[in-house]
Write a protein that holds these residues in place. Structure first.
Motif, PDB file in Angstrom:
ATOM      1  N   SER A  14       0.812  -1.322   0.036  1.00 36.26           N
ATOM      2  CA  SER A  14       0.108  -0.009   0.154  1.00 36.26           C
ATOM      3  C   SER A  14       0.725   1.239   0.022  1.00 36.26           C
ATOM      4  CB  SER A  14      -1.140   0.014   1.267  1.00 36.26           C
ATOM      5  OG  SER A  14      -0.076   0.102   2.534  1.00 36.26           O
ATOM      6  N   LEU A  25       2.856   0.179  -4.528  1.00 34.80           N
ATOM      7  CA  LEU A  25       1.757   0.686  -5.591  1.00 34.80           C
ATOM      8  C   LEU A  25       2.310   0.764  -7.017  1.00 34.80           C
ATOM      9  CD1 LEU A  25      -0.007   3.319  -3.647  1.00 34.80           C
ATOM     10  CD2 LEU A  25      -1.043   1.054  -4.314  1.00 34.80           C
ATOM     11  N   SER A  47       0.012  -6.071   3.032  1.00 36.79           N
ATOM     12  CA  SER A  47       0.283  -4.931   3.742  1.00 36.79           C
ATOM     13  C   SER A  47      -0.586  -4.997   4.887  1.00 36.79           C
ATOM     14  CB  SER A  47      -0.138  -3.531   2.809  1.00 36.79           C
ATOM     15  OG  SER A  47      -1.309  -3.334   2.349  1.00 36.79           O
ATOM     16  N   ARG A 103      -2.850  -2.265   5.455  1.00 35.26           N
ATOM     17  CA  ARG A 103      -3.997  -1.878   4.853  1.00 35.26           C
ATOM     18  C   ARG A 103      -4.438  -2.563   3.374  1.00 35.26           C
ATOM     19  NH1 ARG A 103      -1.421   2.734   6.367  1.00 35.26           N
ATOM     20  NH2 ARG A 103      -0.704   3.087   4.142  1.00 35.26           N
ATOM     21  N   VAL A 148      -5.319  -3.497  -0.444  1.00 32.00           N
ATOM     22  CA  VAL A 148      -5.301  -2.738  -1.555  1.00 32.00           C
ATOM     23  C   VAL A 148      -5.985  -3.564  -2.601  1.00 32.00           C
ATOM     24  CG1 VAL A 148      -3.194  -1.615  -0.980  1.00 32.00           C
ATOM     25  CG2 VAL A 148      -3.062  -3.766  -2.016  1.00 32.00           C
ATOM     26  N   PHE A 195      -4.546 -10.910  -1.586  1.00 32.77           N
ATOM     27  CA  PHE A 195      -4.164  -9.967  -0.764  1.00 32.77           C
ATOM     28  C   PHE A 195      -3.798 -10.839   0.568  1.00 32.77           C
ATOM     29  CE2 PHE A 195      -4.977  -7.397   3.234  1.00 32.77           C
ATOM     30  CZ  PHE A 195      -4.323  -6.407   2.747  1.00 32.77           C
ATOM     31  N   GLN A 247      -3.030 -10.198   4.679  1.00 30.32           N
ATOM     32  CA  GLN A 247      -2.575  -9.409   5.835  1.00 30.32           C
ATOM     33  C   GLN A 247      -1.371  -9.338   6.220  1.00 30.32           C
ATOM     34  OE1 GLN A 247      -5.606  -7.381   6.448  1.00 30.32           O
ATOM     35  NE2 GLN A 247      -4.364  -5.748   7.616  1.00 30.32           N
ATOM     36  N   THR A 278      -3.195   4.161  -7.290  1.00 25.92           N
ATOM     37  CA  THR A 278      -3.653   4.894  -6.020  1.00 25.92           C
ATOM     38  C   THR A 278      -4.218   3.781  -5.255  1.00 25.92           C
ATOM     39  OG1 THR A 278      -5.642   5.167  -7.268  1.00 25.92           O
ATOM     40  CG2 THR A 278      -4.385   6.992  -6.901  1.00 25.92           C
ATOM     41  N   ARG A 279      -4.293   3.575  -3.974  1.00 28.50           N
ATOM     42  CA  ARG A 279      -4.805   2.544  -3.187  1.00 28.50           C
ATOM     43  C   ARG A 279      -6.107   2.637  -3.266  1.00 28.50           C
ATOM     44  NH1 ARG A 279      -2.190   5.632   0.757  1.00 28.50           N
ATOM     45  NH2 ARG A 279      -0.476   4.339   0.594  1.00 28.50           N
ATOM     46  N   GLN A 280      -6.808   1.585  -3.130  1.00 27.37           N
ATOM     47  CA  GLN A 280      -8.313   1.287  -2.972  1.00 27.37           C
ATOM     48  C   GLN A 280      -8.754   0.468  -1.568  1.00 27.37           C
ATOM     49  OE1 GLN A 280     -10.211  -0.107  -6.639  1.00 27.37           O
ATOM     50  NE2 GLN A 280      -9.027   1.171  -7.880  1.00 27.37           N
ATOM     51  N   HIS A 281      -9.768   0.881  -1.028  1.00 21.00           N
ATOM     52  CA  HIS A 281     -10.122   0.348   0.355  1.00 21.00           C
ATOM     53  C   HIS A 281     -11.401  -0.293  -0.114  1.00 21.00           C
ATOM     54  CE1 HIS A 281      -6.846   2.428   2.229  1.00 21.00           C
ATOM     55  NE2 HIS A 281      -7.215   3.581   1.723  1.00 21.00           N
TER      56      HIS A 281
END
Length: 313
Positions: free
Chosen positions: A8, A13, A30, A32, A34, A42, A44, A310-313
């Motif tokens: 992230s 990125l 990461s 957070r 992404v 992904f 954690q 850009t990161r997306q949540h």
């Protein structure tokens, strides 16, 4: 499968975007989440060590960087936990699962924070970490080499200087902010020499290091291959922005003395001293050259934010 930690962050990125464009299957890890950049999975960050996902190569970008407003009562312990203990735990776990290669993004800070004129750091320079952050990176390097010797997993260490590009924070973001505001800066007479690396050049070297046989168990310096003075950097960044650089020719010794009186010695050191890297070993060993020029990199760095990953949540 490749696993990228610190996904992230600024470098993560950009690297994920490059892996997607190169059709390389990868997972991201990461603290957070992404998404939206082509990763297959992904993970954690606090679960990475015990994950059962097989990985051919780990690209470790995660870490605790320079903290502008330190709130920890024991910063050295915080740096060691994030930058030494965590990557070593990942490396040990994945070495036992047969992971072929571990790429570790370190810092040129392990060699020191400045160079004498005409005496750049080389791949043979002796470590001289100048703060807790740099020391934690050096301790991680040493631990990774020991794990490589014990397990046979290949380790590649990359030591970058300041990294700039679209979405960069820290010192480069501050510089761009000064120029945007049109603030007159007393840096027109600074004639130091500093190596920088654009994000595209750093990512290209990381991609090269994933598979290049000559990269195994070696340490590389990286830069754009062109050193700039602080005043040159300001002028060329301003030109990329289409703005004038308002630089006042104040003598560097006078600036240094004033900064020390104001408690800004660290900032003065970064702006006034030299930090040069000789990347010939990297070029020759990997048959690699920086694909992006300084001016191209600066133009991309100051372009519209929408062009940056850009990161997306």
């Amino acid at each position: 499968m490749l696993i990228v930690t610190g996904a992230s962050g600024f470098i993560g990125l950009h690297l994920a975007d490059a892996l997607r464009r190169n059709d390389r299957p990868f997972a991201l890890s990461s603290r957070r989440p992404v998404g939206g950049i082509g990763a297959e999975r992904f993970i954690q960050a606090d679960r990475l060590v015990e994950t059962e996902i097989p990985a051919d190569c780990i690209i470790h970008l995660a870490g605790r960087a320079h903290v502008l407003r330190e709130e920890s009562l024991d910063p050295a312990a915080e740096f060691r936990a994030a930058n030494t203990d965590y990557p070593l735990a990942i490396a040990r776990a994945f070495a036992q699962r047969g992971t072929r290669r571990f790429i570790f993004l370190s810092s040129v800070g392990v060699l020191g924070n400045e160079t004498a004129p005409g005496h750049p750091f080389t791949h043979e320079s002796r470590p001289a970490p100048h703060n807790a952050y740099a020391l934690s990176k050096l301790e991680a390097e040493e631990g990774l080499r020991a794990i490589a010797a014990e397990t046979g997993m290949e380790v590649v260490i990359i030591r970058p200087p300041l990294v700039y590009g679209a979405g960069a924070k820290g010192n480069f973001a501050s510089l761009v902010g000064w120029l945007k505001k049109g603030i007159p800066l007393p840096l027109g007479a600074v004639h130091n020499r500093r190596s920088l690396v654009g994000i595209d050049n750093l990512v290209d070297l990381v991609l090269t290091a994933i598979d290049h046989p000559a990269a195994a168990n070696r340490t590389f310096l990286v830069s754009d291959g062109e050193d700039l003075s602080t005043s040159d950097l300001l002028r060329r960044t301003a030109a990329a922005m289409g703005r004038p650089a308002r630089l006042l020719p104040v003598p560097a010794p006078l600036l240094d003395g004033a900064a020390r009186l104001l408690g800004k010695a660290t900032l003065a050191q970064r702006l006034l001293s030299s930090l040069e890297l000789d990347i010939r070993f990297t070029r020759e060993t990997l048959n690699w050259h920086p694909p992006t020029t300084v001016d191209e990199g600066l133009a991309r760095a100051v372009s519209s934010a929408r062009e940056a990953p850009t990161r997306q949540h």
